[in-house]
Enzyme design. Sequence first.
Site, PDB file in Angstrom:
ATOM      1  N   ASN A 125       0.811  -1.215   0.000  1.00 17.38           N
ATOM      2  CA  ASN A 125       0.000   0.000   0.000  1.00 17.38           C
ATOM      3  C   ASN A 125       0.846   1.267   0.000  1.00 17.38           C
ATOM      4  OD1 ASN A 125      -2.909  -0.876   0.154  1.00 17.38           O
ATOM      5  ND2 ASN A 125      -2.072  -2.051   1.855  1.00 17.38           N
TER       6      ASN A 125
ATOM      7  N   LYS B  89       6.259 -12.817   7.558  1.00 13.87           N
ATOM      8  CA  LYS B  89       4.890 -12.372   7.298  1.00 13.87           C
ATOM      9  C   LYS B  89       4.319 -13.285   6.222  1.00 13.87           C
ATOM     10  CE  LYS B  89       2.020  -8.669   5.400  1.00 13.87           C
ATOM     11  NZ  LYS B  89       1.967  -7.396   4.657  1.00 13.87           N
TER      12      LYS B  89
END
Length: 278
Positions: free
Chosen positions: A15, A137
Amino acid sequence: MAKAGVAGIVTQGTNGEAVHLTNLERSTVNRTTRDALSRTGYENIPIIVGCGVQSTRETIDLCRQAQDSGGDYAIILPPSYYKANYKPECIKGYFTDIADASPLPILLYNYPAVTGVDLDSDTIIELAKHPNIVGCKLTCGNTGKLNRIAAATTASTHADPGSGFMCLGGSADFTIQSLVGGGSGVVAGLANIAPKSCVKVSELFISDNYHEAKTLQAIVARGDWVAIKTGISGTKCALECFFGYGGFGRKPLPRPTKKEAIDYADMFQEIANVEKVL
């Protein structure tokens, strides 16, 4: 996001349009983020900087640059451009070489929908033995993989510091599932729009309010599905609509039409309404 209670801030992520930034812009974003946190009393919140690019050499340079500009950790995607030519040892060697040279601790970032490379649990568990690889992650959404890695690494949880390894889910839509599976938490893109909601799911689960956690998790999952479907264009459009900032993605990303902007706002409305009352 800091005021909402997040445990860390990611810069140069999806993002954050890392792939659209120059090196100077990357450093500027890091410094601006560090300055904003420090000026408002959140100097202890870590900044996790996306540094993964295609070459080992440039990734190491970006890790050094990240440290110089205020970063605390580097999060690294596997290389993917020449993935048809890579042998398994090439990927392991990439992360090992970077971990050997990086001044920042490394988190492995598994995001096969973007890279086309899916790190399996055996690879991540082996790499986790490196003293400078301190977490992962998993945006693959594979909770079985998360459970295997968390168990093998004795990952840190809310109840037990464990080994210190951070086994993190990669999306807000499986926060509870990550915690149940022994994960350390999640790195959630939806937190750009609904940080209080994302934090609250974890807090409710940790305090044994399972029914409330499950109810809120469903709302968060629906909001996250909108973010997944509409991508970065939808997320930035929602930020503009509900908070008045965010702008539009850089070319060649498309700018939403007026109708698309209205549709995105409608789809995000449920999670936006919850966020307002928390």
